[in-house]
Design a protein around this motif. Structure first.
Motif, PDB file in Angstrom:
ATOM      1  N   PRO A 210     -13.545  18.756  21.980  1.00  0.00           N
ATOM      2  CA  PRO A 210     -12.214  18.683  21.348  1.00  0.00           C
ATOM      3  C   PRO A 210     -11.160  18.010  22.203  1.00  0.00           C
ATOM      4  CG  PRO A 210     -12.525  20.868  22.270  1.00  0.00           C
ATOM      5  CD  PRO A 210     -13.800  20.108  22.559  1.00  0.00           C
ATOM      6  N   GLY A 211     -11.505  17.359  23.286  1.00  0.00           N
ATOM      7  CA  GLY A 211     -10.511  16.831  24.211  1.00  0.00           C
ATOM      8  C   GLY A 211      -9.826  15.571  23.740  1.00  0.00           C
ATOM      9  N   SER A 212     -10.355  14.861  22.737  1.00  0.00           N
ATOM     10  CA  SER A 212      -9.719  13.624  22.287  1.00  0.00           C
ATOM     11  C   SER A 212      -8.473  13.944  21.449  1.00  0.00           C
ATOM     12  CB  SER A 212     -10.703  12.805  21.455  1.00  0.00           C
ATOM     13  OG  SER A 212     -10.090  11.652  20.964  1.00  0.00           O
ATOM     14  N   VAL A 213      -7.304  13.409  21.828  1.00  0.00           N
ATOM     15  CA  VAL A 213      -6.039  13.745  21.175  1.00  0.00           C
ATOM     16  C   VAL A 213      -5.964  13.174  19.759  1.00  0.00           C
ATOM     17  CG1 VAL A 213      -3.535  13.503  21.309  1.00  0.00           C
ATOM     18  CG2 VAL A 213      -4.881  13.876  23.401  1.00  0.00           C
ATOM     19  N   ASP A 214      -6.388  11.940  19.533  1.00  0.00           N
ATOM     20  CA  ASP A 214      -6.210  11.291  18.238  1.00  0.00           C
ATOM     21  C   ASP A 214      -7.415  11.462  17.302  1.00  0.00           C
ATOM     22  OD1 ASP A 214      -7.896   9.801  19.766  1.00  0.00           O
ATOM     23  OD2 ASP A 214      -6.806   7.913  19.559  1.00  0.00           O
ATOM     24  N   THR A 215      -8.512  12.095  17.782  1.00  0.00           N
ATOM     25  CA  THR A 215      -9.655  12.321  16.890  1.00  0.00           C
ATOM     26  C   THR A 215     -10.086  13.770  16.833  1.00  0.00           C
ATOM     27  OG1 THR A 215     -11.253  11.897  18.662  1.00  0.00           O
ATOM     28  CG2 THR A 215     -10.547  10.006  17.337  1.00  0.00           C
ATOM     29  N   GLY A 216      -9.819  14.541  17.901  1.00  0.00           N
ATOM     30  CA  GLY A 216     -10.388  15.870  17.940  1.00  0.00           C
ATOM     31  C   GLY A 216     -11.894  15.788  18.131  1.00  0.00           C
ATOM     32  N   GLY A 217     -12.596  16.908  17.879  1.00  0.00           N
ATOM     33  CA  GLY A 217     -14.041  16.924  18.060  1.00  0.00           C
ATOM     34  C   GLY A 217     -14.728  17.746  17.005  1.00  0.00           C
ATOM     35  N   LEU A 218     -16.038  17.912  17.139  1.00  0.00           N
ATOM     36  CA  LEU A 218     -16.806  18.768  16.232  1.00  0.00           C
ATOM     37  C   LEU A 218     -16.715  20.219  16.644  1.00  0.00           C
ATOM     38  CD1 LEU A 218     -20.003  16.595  15.686  1.00  0.00           C
ATOM     39  CD2 LEU A 218     -18.043  16.856  14.162  1.00  0.00           C
ATOM     40  N   LEU A 219     -16.100  20.519  17.772  1.00  0.00           N
ATOM     41  CA  LEU A 219     -15.870  21.875  18.226  1.00  0.00           C
ATOM     42  C   LEU A 219     -14.366  22.102  18.339  1.00  0.00           C
ATOM     43  CD1 LEU A 219     -18.561  22.192  21.070  1.00  0.00           C
ATOM     44  CD2 LEU A 219     -18.736  23.035  18.710  1.00  0.00           C
ATOM     45  N   MET A 220     -13.975  23.362  18.171  1.00  0.00           N
ATOM     46  CA  MET A 220     -12.576  23.747  18.308  1.00  0.00           C
ATOM     47  C   MET A 220     -12.177  23.742  19.773  1.00  0.00           C
ATOM     48  SD  MET A 220     -11.661  24.200  15.121  1.00  0.00           S
ATOM     49  CE  MET A 220     -10.203  25.236  15.146  1.00  0.00           C
ATOM     50  N   GLU A 221     -10.909  24.109  20.003  1.00  0.00           N
ATOM     51  CA  GLU A 221     -10.372  24.073  21.357  1.00  0.00           C
ATOM     52  C   GLU A 221     -11.093  25.022  22.309  1.00  0.00           C
ATOM     53  OE1 GLU A 221      -8.195  22.028  22.519  1.00  0.00           O
ATOM     54  OE2 GLU A 221      -7.781  21.050  20.603  1.00  0.00           O
ATOM     55  N   ASP A 222     -11.792  26.031  21.782  1.00  0.00           N
ATOM     56  CA  ASP A 222     -12.513  26.956  22.658  1.00  0.00           C
ATOM     57  C   ASP A 222     -13.898  26.430  23.052  1.00  0.00           C
ATOM     58  OD1 ASP A 222     -13.793  27.160  20.262  1.00  0.00           O
ATOM     59  OD2 ASP A 222     -13.538  29.331  20.040  1.00  0.00           O
ATOM     60  N   TYR A 223     -14.228  25.254  22.589  1.00  0.00           N
ATOM     61  CA  TYR A 223     -15.520  24.626  22.898  1.00  0.00           C
ATOM     62  C   TYR A 223     -16.699  25.438  22.353  1.00  0.00           C
ATOM     63  CZ  TYR A 223     -13.577  21.015  25.961  1.00  0.00           C
ATOM     64  OH  TYR A 223     -12.883  19.929  26.439  1.00  0.00           O
ATOM     65  N   THR A 224     -16.423  26.355  21.433  1.00  0.00           N
ATOM     66  CA  THR A 224     -17.493  27.181  20.872  1.00  0.00           C
ATOM     67  C   THR A 224     -17.476  27.171  19.344  1.00  0.00           C
ATOM     68  OG1 THR A 224     -17.376  28.647  22.800  1.00  0.00           O
ATOM     69  CG2 THR A 224     -18.489  29.486  20.840  1.00  0.00           C
TER      70      THR A 224
END
Length: 288
Positions: free
Chosen positions: A96-110
């Motif tokens: 989730p570290g990418s600011v303009d795309t986000g990720g497939l995981l939430m901010e908790d990495y879980t």
């Protein structure tokens, strides 16, 4: 289209463009309210033609976004288009570290991003675990027993015996004890026998004469004796008998040894009628 990529082996060639929606960069056509209707023409002009015109595979190397508002509309259309045309993709990103795309995981990495995963579920996917299992090396098997030799091992050749040590040198023999020189008056025969040498035949006679001769000194006058004719056959000593100037009597004679290193004088009782001389070759000459 004007500069196609040509390789010696075209099966190794894969085209891989990157595509992002309004959350990353808002292009001019995306500002219109019906931009979804114009997206197929935009993709066809940029890269979607590759499959039909070159026959090479096409895989979107980066694709993603926040999946919110207009970006959600863009991703839904792109997923359906890629599914219809058989285009593969790599979604960006997992973390989730990418600011303009986000990720497939939430901010908790879980916690997973459920909405994104439901949208991607319509596409065929590859189970990464199967790939890892296929490329992961299997654990090494335990080593088997060593093979039995077909023939018994050849024994090493015997080592040659070491040479014996050299014998110790024998000590030199002790020097013989010094011998005293024979007295001068004993004559050549005595000096020769004193040195351990055998006597010559003529020296045996001289030795017998010098043993019986009296000590040196004044010689008394001897009475003349008659000499038989047989006296000439008597063996003579290996010496020279000669009268001297000091003695007029013929019975007083000097006995000169054949050995030049000694001299003896004796008085013989009978007048000497023979004089015996030796030359260097020991040949005998008699003079009356």
């Amino acid at each position: 289209r004007s500069q196609p990529v040509m390789l010696m082996d075209q099966t190794k060639l894969v085209y891989s463009p990157h595509a992002y929606g309004p959350s990353v960069y808002t292009q001019g056509y995306m500002s219109r309210h019906n931009f979804i209707d114009t997206m197929e023409a935009v993709w066809e002009s940029h890269f979607a033609y590759v499959q039909q015109e070159t026959g090479q595979p096409l895989v979107i190397g980066e694709f993603g976004g926040t999946y919110v508002s207009r970006d959600k509309l863009w991703q839904d259309w792109a997923i359906s288009f890629m599914l219809k045309r058989g285009i593969g993709l790599f979604y960006f990103a997992l973390n989730p570290g990418s600011v303009d795309t986000g990720g497939l995981l939430m901010e908790d990495y879980t916690t997973p991003e459920t909405a994104k995963l439901e949208a991607l579920a319509a596409l065929p996917c590859t189970d990464v675990r199967q790939i890892l299992d296929a490329i992961s090396p299997s654990p090494p098997s335990p080593p088997g027993p060593p093979p039995r030799p077909r023939h018994p091992p050849t024994p090493p050749p015997p080592q040659p015996p070491s040479p014996p040590p050299p014998p110790s040198p024998m000590p030199p023999p002790p020097p013989p004890p010094p011998r005293a020189l024979a007295p001068a008056h004993e004559g050549a025969a005595a000096a020769r026998g004193y040195r351990g040498l055998p006597l010559l035949p003529s020296e045996e006679t001289e030795h017998s004469l010098t043993d019986t001769a009296p000590a040196l000194g004044p010689t008394p006058a001897a009475e003349p004796k008659s000499v038989d004719k047989d006296d000439s056959a008597r063996p003579l000593p290996a010496a020279i008998f000669a009268p001297t100037d000091e003695f007029s009597d013929a019975s007083d004679l000097h006995l000169v040894s054949a050995d030049a290193r000694s001299l003896a004088i004796s008085a013989l009782g009978a007048p000497v009628r023979h004089q015996t001389m030796f030359d260097k070759s020991h040949s005998q000459t008699s003079v009356k």
